[in-house]
Design a protein around this motif. Structure first.
Motif, PDB file in Angstrom:
ATOM      1  N   PRO B 162      94.375  30.870  40.550  1.00  0.00           N
ATOM      2  CA  PRO B 162      93.643  31.713  39.624  1.00  0.00           C
ATOM      3  C   PRO B 162      93.786  33.549  40.298  1.00  0.00           C
ATOM      4  N   THR B 163      93.402  34.304  38.922  1.00  0.00           N
ATOM      5  CA  THR B 163      93.839  35.326  39.273  1.00  0.00           C
ATOM      6  C   THR B 163      92.127  36.383  39.080  1.00  0.00           C
ATOM      7  N   PRO B 164      91.360  36.009  39.846  1.00  0.00           N
ATOM      8  CA  PRO B 164      89.667  36.196  39.126  1.00  0.00           C
ATOM      9  C   PRO B 164      89.722  37.937  39.369  1.00  0.00           C
ATOM     10  N   LYS B 165      89.325  38.405  37.586  1.00  0.00           N
ATOM     11  CA  LYS B 165      89.311  39.180  37.361  1.00  0.00           C
ATOM     12  C   LYS B 165      90.532  39.788  37.293  1.00  0.00           C
ATOM     13  N   GLY B 166      91.675  39.435  37.083  1.00  0.00           N
ATOM     14  CA  GLY B 166      92.823  39.683  37.043  1.00  0.00           C
ATOM     15  C   GLY B 166      93.763  39.963  38.435  1.00  0.00           C
ATOM     16  N   GLU B 167      93.248  39.758  38.834  1.00  0.00           N
ATOM     17  CA  GLU B 167      93.847  40.109  40.604  1.00  0.00           C
ATOM     18  C   GLU B 167      94.381  39.358  41.192  1.00  0.00           C
ATOM     19  N   ILE B 168      95.249  39.462  41.792  1.00  0.00           N
ATOM     20  CA  ILE B 168      96.348  38.806  42.443  1.00  0.00           C
ATOM     21  C   ILE B 168      96.537  39.417  43.894  1.00  0.00           C
ATOM     22  N   ASN B 169      96.707  38.738  45.260  1.00  0.00           N
ATOM     23  CA  ASN B 169      96.592  38.979  46.392  1.00  0.00           C
ATOM     24  C   ASN B 169      98.542  39.363  46.385  1.00  0.00           C
ATOM     25  N   PRO B 170      99.054  40.928  46.358  1.00  0.00           N
ATOM     26  CA  PRO B 170     100.307  40.982  46.661  1.00  0.00           C
ATOM     27  C   PRO B 170     101.542  40.346  47.466  1.00  0.00           C
ATOM     28  N   LEU B 171     100.733  39.914  48.690  1.00  0.00           N
ATOM     29  CA  LEU B 171     101.822  39.451  50.206  1.00  0.00           C
ATOM     30  C   LEU B 171     101.933  38.044  49.190  1.00  0.00           C
ATOM     31  N   VAL B 172     100.671  37.574  48.790  1.00  0.00           N
ATOM     32  CA  VAL B 172     100.982  36.092  47.827  1.00  0.00           C
ATOM     33  C   VAL B 172     102.405  36.094  46.936  1.00  0.00           C
ATOM     34  N   LEU B 173     102.835  37.502  46.360  1.00  0.00           N
ATOM     35  CA  LEU B 173     103.502  37.715  45.582  1.00  0.00           C
ATOM     36  C   LEU B 173     104.634  37.679  46.043  1.00  0.00           C
ATOM     37  N   ALA B 174     105.506  38.625  47.704  1.00  0.00           N
ATOM     38  CA  ALA B 174     105.938  38.479  48.601  1.00  0.00           C
ATOM     39  C   ALA B 174     106.223  37.483  48.684  1.00  0.00           C
ATOM     40  N   ALA B 175     105.481  36.815  49.328  1.00  0.00           N
ATOM     41  CA  ALA B 175     105.796  35.111  49.530  1.00  0.00           C
ATOM     42  C   ALA B 175     106.631  34.492  48.771  1.00  0.00           C
ATOM     43  N   ALA B 176     106.253  34.450  47.320  1.00  0.00           N
ATOM     44  CA  ALA B 176     106.561  33.687  46.417  1.00  0.00           C
ATOM     45  C   ALA B 176     108.000  34.062  46.064  1.00  0.00           C
ATOM     46  N   HIS B 177     108.318  35.568  45.946  1.00  0.00           N
ATOM     47  CA  HIS B 177     109.844  36.033  46.093  1.00  0.00           C
ATOM     48  C   HIS B 177     110.803  35.479  46.846  1.00  0.00           C
ATOM     49  N   ILE B 178     110.313  35.020  48.394  1.00  0.00           N
ATOM     50  CA  ILE B 178     110.807  34.606  49.326  1.00  0.00           C
ATOM     51  C   ILE B 178     111.452  34.007  49.667  1.00  0.00           C
ATOM     52  N   ALA B 179     110.175  33.025  48.698  1.00  0.00           N
ATOM     53  CA  ALA B 179     110.573  31.519  49.399  1.00  0.00           C
ATOM     54  C   ALA B 179     111.611  30.715  46.992  1.00  0.00           C
ATOM     55  N   GLY B 180     111.767  31.793  46.435  1.00  0.00           N
ATOM     56  CA  GLY B 180     112.428  31.418  46.169  1.00  0.00           C
ATOM     57  C   GLY B 180     111.619  30.325  44.664  1.00  0.00           C
ATOM     58  N   VAL B 181     110.188  30.785  44.427  1.00  0.00           N
ATOM     59  CA  VAL B 181     109.085  30.446  43.189  1.00  0.00           C
ATOM     60  C   VAL B 181     109.509  31.128  41.988  1.00  0.00           C
ATOM     61  N   ASN B 182     109.973  29.161  41.144  1.00  0.00           N
ATOM     62  CA  ASN B 182     110.002  30.087  40.115  1.00  0.00           C
ATOM     63  C   ASN B 182     109.684  30.728  38.252  1.00  0.00           C
TER      64      ASN B 182
END
Lengths: 429, 429
Positions: B162-182
């Motif tokens: 969920p991205t309440p009001k459209g917001e998301i934690n950039p650390l989570v996005l960075a972790a998704a990049h490292i982990a190779g999320v598709n």
């Protein structure tokens, strides 16, 4: 029975519909089961006694009514015809040998920064096995469920089984003797599952519940998943036979019927590149149904859910098989390995013309409790792992903590968890 | 916080009550979740769009609103402070190394009667990871869930968050990049879990769903178990610290608070043989709470669920620990091995004074997704096995079938399954 050709225009639509069709009971058992679980949780043995009188027509008024003595199991074993006893022992021995090979190895190592890491496996303390009553009381099922638990190291293995009008199949008792079951309780249905999960005054609770059952039993396990571990959600079973032209149609017909005779909701599917074999198998099934004692069930299943898919080339079969993700897949060809290598989703695969699925049901060794209803996409057959659990461990020296602790502190702070950071930083001072 | 002495007369009663107390939400979410699942199943993306507007206050009207581009993840990764990026990379590398050691070996052997038996492991095709929004959006959780899936070999790894009001934690996005999320979809709650399980026009369905979430997410996973595989049923988490007199009370206090700061329903328990340490830890906690930014949550947890048990001898601790079957157990003594050897039920064990639990939350390598609420009696932490499944196989030569087929025929006949018997006997002619 339905026949499809992979070359026909509407094949994709028709096949997709079959893949999506779950063939599962429409009975709204959820609410009934929730009520039964609640009753057992609140009223314990009194609830078990009431339900048993109502559903199984026998009383549980005296202590001796509740349990089947393990001596009765020994007596049933000793009274067996020796051929049958030998057959059960052979099956048990082979199942045991196969499952012993599943025992997981513990891990314990020290990595490059001097941190000791690992994992240790333990059996659960107690496991419950549901054994259906009546015609579905199969000694082979008892062996397939009980032996992995015992190989895992489960100390207390508890069977619950309904004994309608007090009766029980002596073959099941003999199998319980062979498998080393520790307790047998004469209760069945969702109420037995609830008793195993929460415990009652008489029946101590268990940690994992396995074993087949009707829709009520399956729903009770589903609802209690998380309170206890369960083996799997089971649905109607299925067989997929992949066969080239060079097969005896009677063999293939028997294999398809061996699934169909289980239940009207069972599904038997043949994929072949030979239109001629398809026709011959169809005829052989009709012929076999004329003399098969289980013809009524088998015919109902074959008519409602039977399917023959004629493909241009057997190389199409693995992709279709993966979409079905069938519980059982037979590869009835001379060289099954390439087909097997091209498949990803199946409960168990039976390779080559001399491996009918039934040999796996009884005696080959691998478990016959397998994922149904397309669940082989994500689930596995029953194994010793279902009766075990893993404890990971970490042992950091002061030096190892100094090496990676600061990075962990940084992450904890970034996540807004200061006590996490403190628990490390205070040790780094 | 409550203090008990194992020598007090009512200890057994009081401790049993604590073992039984599940600390779980009383909210009747079952019906709400069932309705949400049904809506998503029937109305697909329209239902997702409606729920997202209602619960997360952002629209999903345009294509770009639905997904977070993987390029955004890369950008978030590259924008990270280099210390934090290094910390995430170190964590990811260690988690990957530990989980690679979990990859199961296939089996393939021929036994003494010439029957080839074995089992082959495959990854599931697609896995979904639920990532909570708001304050519980932890990059460490993403790594702990995503890396085992990728190590298992999952090709399509889908995050919903969920991205309440459209917001998301950039650390989570960075972790998704490292982990190779598709794929990353901006939907949350039970509706996201339903979309992953059944699929919608936009979101293709997955085979397994993992990841933490609130009571609605947990209930949705529980209800959809069987339609898909799920990692586990998660409840409030807990730590048990077993400590002798020779400990710095501030260290122990920080460890207990590191669990308490997660949630008011978390539980922190200390078992010690030192009444003096017990008092010092109590004081150290009060002191720490005065300056801890998360004091409000930690205090609520410690006051409602905190427990100190003073035992006469630490040898009593393993049995008490097994009854609690805690998610995390710290052994804060010089020689933790004998205590560990005496224990059977725990999610993860932290051995020795320099192994605070938080080091396992972030960076040691073993998974931090662990069984809670006494479930370590039967469940294990997340592993690559949660993203894989096993296909057993049997390959019988004519001679092998001749050796054991007759016994199987006997069993099939005894079970009243003549087509099973026929499928073997027809091959023995």
């Amino acid at each position: 029975m339905r026949m499809l050709r992979s070359s026909q225009a509407d094949f994709e639509t028709a096949f997709s519909r079959i893949v999506r069709d779950r063939r599962e009971s429409d009975v709204q058992v959820g609410r009934d089961v929730a009520a039964i679980i609640n009753e057992v949780r609140e009223r314990g043995d009194d609830a078990l006694s009431d339900y048993t009188a109502r559903f199984d027509s026998h009383g549980l008024s005296q202590d001796v009514d509740w349990q089947i003595d393990l001596e009765e199991c020994r007596a049933a074993y000793e009274a067996l015809d020796s051929d049958l006893r030998d057959a059960l022992e052979t099956a048990a021995g082979r199942i045991r040998a196969y499952h012993e090979g599943q025992l997981p190895a513990d891990r314990d190592y020290t990595d490059d920064i001097g941190m000791r890491l690992g994992a240790r496996w333990n059996a659960v303390d107690a496991a419950g096995l549901y054994v259906p009553g009546g015609r579905a009381a199969y000694p082979s099922s008892l062996l397939m469920n009980a032996i992995p638990a015992k190989v895992a190291g489960v100390q207390r293995l508890v069977v619950t089984t309904p004994t309608p009008k007090g009766e029980i199949n002596p073959l099941v008792l003999a199998a319980a003797h062979i498998a080393g079951v520790n307790e047998i309780w004469r209760v069945g249905g969702a109420q037995a599952v609830a008793a195993l999960a929460y415990g009652t005054k008489r029946i101590a609770k268990v940690d994992v519940i396995a074993g087949p059952g009707n829709a009520w039993v399956a729903e009770a396990k589903r609802q209690l998943y998380g309170v206890v571990g369960i083996d799997m959600v089971a649905g109607p079973s299925e067989i997929l036979v992949i066969a080239d032209a060079n097969n005896d149609p009677e063999w293939i017909a028997a294999d398809l019927l061996s699934q169909a005779e289980h239940d009207p909701t069972s599904q038997s599917i043949l994929i072949t590149d030979s239109e001629a074999l398809a026709r011959q198998v169809e005829d052989a099934i009709d012929l076999a149904l004329m003399k098969l004692p289980t013809a009524k069930t088998a015919k109902a299943s074959w008519e409602a859910h039977g399917l023959i898919v004629v493909v241009d080339d057997l190389a199409e079969a693995p992709a279709l098989s993966d979409r079905l993700a069938a519980e059982h897949v037979e590869l009835m060809v001379d060289e099954p390995q390439p087909l097997f290598d091209a498949m990803r989703h199946a409960g168990s695969v039976f390779m080559g013309r001399h491996t009918p699925e039934a040999v796996g049901d009884y005696i080959a060794g691998p478990n016959h409790v397998l994922p149904t209803g397309r669940r082989a996409r994500f689930a596995s057959g029953l194994s010793v792992l279902d009766f075990m659990k893993r404890t990971s461990f970490i042992d950091a020296s002061a030096a190892a903590l100094a090496a990676i602790g600061p990075a962990a502190v940084r992450l904890a702070e970034a996540e807004g968890l200061p006590a996490h950071a403190l628990s490390i930083s205070t040790r780094l001072k």
